[in-house]
Scaffold this motif. Structure first.
Motif, PDB file in Angstrom:
ATOM      1  N   SER A   1       6.344  14.926  -3.833  1.00 28.41           N
ATOM      2  CA  SER A   1       6.821  14.819  -2.452  1.00 28.41           C
ATOM      3  C   SER A   1       6.176  13.631  -1.754  1.00 28.41           C
ATOM      4  CB  SER A   1       6.523  16.107  -1.683  1.00 28.41           C
ATOM      5  OG  SER A   1       5.136  16.241  -1.415  1.00 28.41           O
ATOM      6  N   ILE A   2       4.888  13.407  -1.979  1.00 22.62           N
ATOM      7  CA  ILE A   2       4.221  12.257  -1.367  1.00 22.62           C
ATOM      8  C   ILE A   2       4.850  10.953  -1.852  1.00 22.62           C
ATOM      9  CG2 ILE A   2       2.045  10.978  -1.297  1.00 22.62           C
ATOM     10  CD1 ILE A   2       0.577  13.622  -1.262  1.00 22.62           C
ATOM     11  N   LEU A   3       5.138  10.866  -3.138  1.00 27.33           N
ATOM     12  CA  LEU A   3       5.738   9.651  -3.684  1.00 27.33           C
ATOM     13  C   LEU A   3       7.127   9.401  -3.107  1.00 27.33           C
ATOM     14  CD1 LEU A   3       5.663   7.284  -5.656  1.00 27.33           C
ATOM     15  CD2 LEU A   3       6.501   8.825  -7.437  1.00 27.33           C
ATOM     16  N   LEU A   4       7.953  10.425  -3.062  1.00 23.93           N
ATOM     17  CA  LEU A   4       9.316  10.256  -2.554  1.00 23.93           C
ATOM     18  C   LEU A   4       9.323   9.927  -1.064  1.00 23.93           C
ATOM     19  CD1 LEU A   4      11.156  13.152  -4.443  1.00 23.93           C
ATOM     20  CD2 LEU A   4      11.272  10.701  -4.905  1.00 23.93           C
TER      21      LEU A   4
ATOM     22  N   VAL B   1      10.731   6.651   1.242  1.00 25.17           N
ATOM     23  CA  VAL B   1      11.654   6.772   2.372  1.00 25.17           C
ATOM     24  C   VAL B   1      11.054   6.198   3.652  1.00 25.17           C
ATOM     25  CG1 VAL B   1      12.866   8.420   3.848  1.00 25.17           C
ATOM     26  CG2 VAL B   1      12.820   8.763   1.370  1.00 25.17           C
ATOM     27  N   PHE B   2       9.800   6.539   3.949  1.00 25.23           N
ATOM     28  CA  PHE B   2       9.215   6.203   5.246  1.00 25.23           C
ATOM     29  C   PHE B   2       8.340   4.956   5.212  1.00 25.23           C
ATOM     30  CE2 PHE B   2       9.615  10.980   5.839  1.00 25.23           C
ATOM     31  CZ  PHE B   2      10.759  10.865   6.607  1.00 25.23           C
ATOM     32  N   ARG B   3       8.119   4.353   4.021  1.00 25.85           N
ATOM     33  CA  ARG B   3       7.306   3.146   3.914  1.00 25.85           C
ATOM     34  C   ARG B   3       5.964   3.352   4.603  1.00 25.85           C
ATOM     35  NH1 ARG B   3       9.844   1.260  -0.057  1.00 25.85           N
ATOM     36  NH2 ARG B   3       8.686  -0.699   0.202  1.00 25.85           N
ATOM     37  N   SER B   4       5.286   4.412   4.239  1.00 24.34           N
ATOM     38  CA  SER B   4       4.024   4.760   4.871  1.00 24.34           C
ATOM     39  C   SER B   4       3.204   5.576   3.890  1.00 24.34           C
ATOM     40  CB  SER B   4       4.275   5.558   6.152  1.00 24.34           C
ATOM     41  OG  SER B   4       3.100   6.197   6.595  1.00 24.34           O
ATOM     42  N   ILE B   5       1.887   5.567   4.100  1.00 26.12           N
ATOM     43  CA  ILE B   5       0.993   6.409   3.311  1.00 26.12           C
ATOM     44  C   ILE B   5       0.624   7.671   4.074  1.00 26.12           C
ATOM     45  CG2 ILE B   5      -1.333   6.576   2.328  1.00 26.12           C
ATOM     46  CD1 ILE B   5      -1.138   3.719   1.475  1.00 26.12           C
ATOM     47  N   LEU B   6       0.301   7.514   5.343  1.00 27.73           N
ATOM     48  CA  LEU B   6      -0.194   8.648   6.128  1.00 27.73           C
ATOM     49  C   LEU B   6       0.898   9.666   6.434  1.00 27.73           C
ATOM     50  CD1 LEU B   6      -2.645   6.899   8.610  1.00 27.73           C
ATOM     51  CD2 LEU B   6      -3.145   8.075   6.469  1.00 27.73           C
ATOM     52  N   VAL B   7       2.126   9.221   6.645  1.00 26.87           N
ATOM     53  CA  VAL B   7       3.205  10.168   6.949  1.00 26.87           C
ATOM     54  C   VAL B   7       3.469  11.128   5.790  1.00 26.87           C
ATOM     55  CG1 VAL B   7       5.678  10.368   7.440  1.00 26.87           C
ATOM     56  CG2 VAL B   7       4.287   8.730   8.706  1.00 26.87           C
ATOM     57  N   PRO B   8       3.606  10.649   4.541  1.00 28.25           N
ATOM     58  CA  PRO B   8       3.763  11.597   3.430  1.00 28.25           C
ATOM     59  C   PRO B   8       2.558  12.509   3.229  1.00 28.25           C
ATOM     60  CG  PRO B   8       4.468   9.410   2.770  1.00 28.25           C
ATOM     61  CD  PRO B   8       3.781   9.259   4.088  1.00 28.25           C
ATOM     62  N   VAL B   9       1.354  11.965   3.390  1.00 27.07           N
ATOM     63  CA  VAL B   9       0.158  12.797   3.239  1.00 27.07           C
ATOM     64  C   VAL B   9       0.133  13.875   4.315  1.00 27.07           C
ATOM     65  CG1 VAL B   9      -2.366  12.793   3.370  1.00 27.07           C
ATOM     66  CG2 VAL B   9      -1.178  11.004   2.084  1.00 27.07           C
ATOM     67  N   LYS B  10       0.469  13.499   5.541  1.00 21.22           N
ATOM     68  CA  LYS B  10       0.549  14.477   6.631  1.00 21.22           C
ATOM     69  C   LYS B  10       1.579  15.553   6.338  1.00 21.22           C
ATOM     70  CE  LYS B  10       3.279  13.258   9.673  1.00 21.22           C
ATOM     71  NZ  LYS B  10       4.323  14.188   9.218  1.00 21.22           N
ATOM     72  N   ALA B  11       2.726  15.151   5.803  1.00 17.32           N
ATOM     73  CA  ALA B  11       3.768  16.127   5.479  1.00 17.32           C
ATOM     74  C   ALA B  11       3.294  17.098   4.407  1.00 17.32           C
ATOM     75  CB  ALA B  11       5.030  15.407   5.013  1.00 17.32           C
ATOM     76  N   ALA B  12       2.605  16.581   3.395  1.00 20.50           N
ATOM     77  CA  ALA B  12       2.112  17.438   2.313  1.00 20.50           C
ATOM     78  C   ALA B  12       1.029  18.385   2.809  1.00 20.50           C
ATOM     79  CB  ALA B  12       1.585  16.578   1.171  1.00 20.50           C
ATOM     80  N   LEU B  13       0.096  17.886   3.627  1.00 25.87           N
ATOM     81  CA  LEU B  13      -0.954  18.747   4.160  1.00 25.87           C
ATOM     82  C   LEU B  13      -0.376  19.817   5.070  1.00 25.87           C
ATOM     83  CD1 LEU B  13      -3.759  16.127   4.956  1.00 25.87           C
ATOM     84  CD2 LEU B  13      -3.613  17.704   3.026  1.00 25.87           C
TER      85      LEU B  13
ATOM     86  N   LEU C   1       1.596  -2.624  -2.056  1.00 25.52           N
ATOM     87  CA  LEU C   1       2.352  -1.413  -2.340  1.00 25.52           C
ATOM     88  C   LEU C   1       3.779  -1.514  -1.800  1.00 25.52           C
ATOM     89  CD1 LEU C   1       2.267   1.407  -3.554  1.00 25.52           C
ATOM     90  CD2 LEU C   1       1.397   2.265  -1.367  1.00 25.52           C
ATOM     91  N   ASN C   2       3.918  -2.186  -0.675  1.00 26.02           N
ATOM     92  CA  ASN C   2       5.249  -2.386  -0.100  1.00 26.02           C
ATOM     93  C   ASN C   2       6.122  -3.227  -1.025  1.00 26.02           C
ATOM     94  OD1 ASN C   2       7.257  -2.187   1.900  1.00 26.02           O
ATOM     95  ND2 ASN C   2       6.661  -4.168   2.765  1.00 26.02           N
ATOM     96  N   ARG C   3       5.507  -4.210  -1.686  1.00 27.85           N
ATOM     97  CA  ARG C   3       6.265  -5.034  -2.626  1.00 27.85           C
ATOM     98  C   ARG C   3       6.563  -4.274  -3.917  1.00 27.85           C
ATOM     99  NH1 ARG C   3       2.402  -8.959  -0.898  1.00 27.85           N
ATOM    100  NH2 ARG C   3       1.197  -8.529  -2.794  1.00 27.85           N
ATOM    101  N   THR C   4       5.699  -3.357  -4.281  1.00 31.64           N
ATOM    102  CA  THR C   4       5.875  -2.617  -5.533  1.00 31.64           C
ATOM    103  C   THR C   4       6.948  -1.545  -5.419  1.00 31.64           C
ATOM    104  OG1 THR C   4       3.541  -2.983  -6.053  1.00 31.64           O
ATOM    105  CG2 THR C   4       4.691  -1.231  -7.268  1.00 31.64           C
ATOM    106  N   LEU C   5       6.973  -0.834  -4.292  1.00 31.84           N
ATOM    107  CA  LEU C   5       7.913   0.275  -4.126  1.00 31.84           C
ATOM    108  C   LEU C   5       9.316  -0.248  -3.834  1.00 31.84           C
ATOM    109  CD1 LEU C   5       5.798   2.686  -1.874  1.00 31.84           C
ATOM    110  CD2 LEU C   5       6.236   2.897  -4.327  1.00 31.84           C
TER     111      LEU C   5
END
Length: 387
Positions: A194-197, A201-213, A362-366
């Protein structure tokens, strides 16, 4: 007809509940986060005592045939008679089996928690003997689980004979332990993907981590409430539960799978609009308010539908189905109204622009899925418009 030149589009109505709620939450974000985390943390405390098992007739609805027969057996012979264990002694030689049976019987009789050992039944070849073991406790009791492990650890083999423990009760214990052992791996896989997906989608690190927590917080609080009601018996009368007992062994797997799908739906409904408005020039706080204002109705309607569907199962007599419906309904309510519509906007407001930070490498990689249409808008701005 097309609007005349100089006409301005009507102002967007931002007086709805979603906008008002978002303003209040973002204004009081620190107290909201603290109260939300503390409240859900307290609700999650009973989860540390959670026990999983395959239910037996002792927790069936009162008055049912299974419950009546179970109560009669328990009253007359003891709770262990409803969960007998089967010990198999086998070897390649009838002499080895015959010599091992008395030793196995003596060892099992000396094991704490054993009420009686039935006389052996030997197959026609004489190479396999079956012993019935009656525990002092019921099939789903913690003491019976300990007894199963003690017998397996203490009687693995005698001479040339192999000793095996099985039976419905032992199989139920094995299944529950297997599912419990798989739960951390399953949860890690679900949260990690879920964090990876969401990062894509959101081009962010903290937003997916927040969603998972937030999802983990929902799961912990849901487990805590379910354990308090169905295992410990608090407020059991409100849900029509006759006899508290361990939770069905596959409930955590089922709960995590369904709640994860719904939680991520609610997260995308709200945060995708926040991301879109932020990319198109709004401040982080205003983008958060816009996302809540436009997404609150969708999330509220979707959550109420699912709560009604799952809650309907609470009125059934079967305690297994009742516990599943209760856990899912409570989980959806907590995730939608406490986590996604309260804690999430408060955290997004607190993080401000940091919420949308993503390292350049990371933005260039994803791969860029561009759900906000930012790339299309830039392309249209570069293209000349035909007269």
């Amino acid at each position: 007809a097309a609007p005349a030149a100089g006409d301005t589009p009507p102002a967007e109505d931002r007086s709805g509940f979603g906008f008002r709620w978002a303003h209040w939450v973002t204004k009081l974000r620190i107290p909201v986060i603290l109260v939300g985390l503390l409240g859900l943390g307290l609700l999650a405390l009973p989860a540390q005592d959670m026990r999983l098992a395959l239910p037996d007739a002792a927790t069936a609805p009162e008055g049912s045939a299974a419950r009546v027969s179970s109560d009669v057996i328990r009253e007359g012979f003891g709770p262990g008679f409803t969960g007998r264990l089967a010990v198999v002694v086998t070897s390649d030689s009838p002499q080895d089996t015959a010599a091992a049976v008395p030793q196995v019987t003596a060892l099992i009789q000396r094991t704490e928690g054993v009420l009686a050992v039935a006389p052996p039944q030997v197959d026609p070849s004489g190479r396999t003997a079956l012993l019935g073991v009656i525990p002092r406790t019921g099939p789903t009791d913690a003491a019976t689980e300990t007894l199963v492990h003690d017998i397996r650890d203490g009687v693995g083999s005698i001479g040339n004979a192999e000793v095996l423990l099985t039976g419905v009760t032992a199989i139920g214990i094995d299944v529950s332990e297997k599912l419990s052992d798989a739960l951390p791996v399953y949860l890690l896989l679900v949260v990690g993907l879920s964090i990876l997906l969401l990062m894509l989608v959101f081009r962010s690190i903290l937003v997916p981590v927040k969603a998972a927590l937030g999802f983990l917080l929902t799961v912990a609080a849901t487990f805590g409430i379910t354990v308090a009601v169905f295992q410990q018996g608090h407020l059991a009368d409100l849900v029509g539960l006759d006899t508290p007992g361990p939770l069905i062994s596959f409930l955590p797997i089922l709960l995590i799978g369904i709640l994860f799908g719904l939680a991520m739906d609610y997260e995308v409904f709200l945060v995708s609009r926040m991301r879109e408005d932020f990319v198109h020039g709004d401040t982080p706080r205003q983008a958060t308010i816009n996302g809540m204002g436009h997404g609150a109705r969708v999330v509220t309607a979707a959550a109420l539908i699912m709560i009604s569907v799952f809650g309907g199962f609470v009125f059934l007599d079967d305690p297994v189905i009742k516990s599943m419906g209760f856990a899912l309904a409570i989980g959806v309510a907590i995730d939608a109204f406490v986590v996604r519509m309260t804690i999430v906007p408060a955290v997004m407001s607190l993080l401000d622009r940091t919420a949308w930070w993503l390292p350049r490498w990371l933005n260039r990689t994803l791969p860029n899925v561009d759900i906000e249409g930012e790339g299309l808008r830039a392309h249209l701005d570069r293209e000349p418009v035909d007269a």
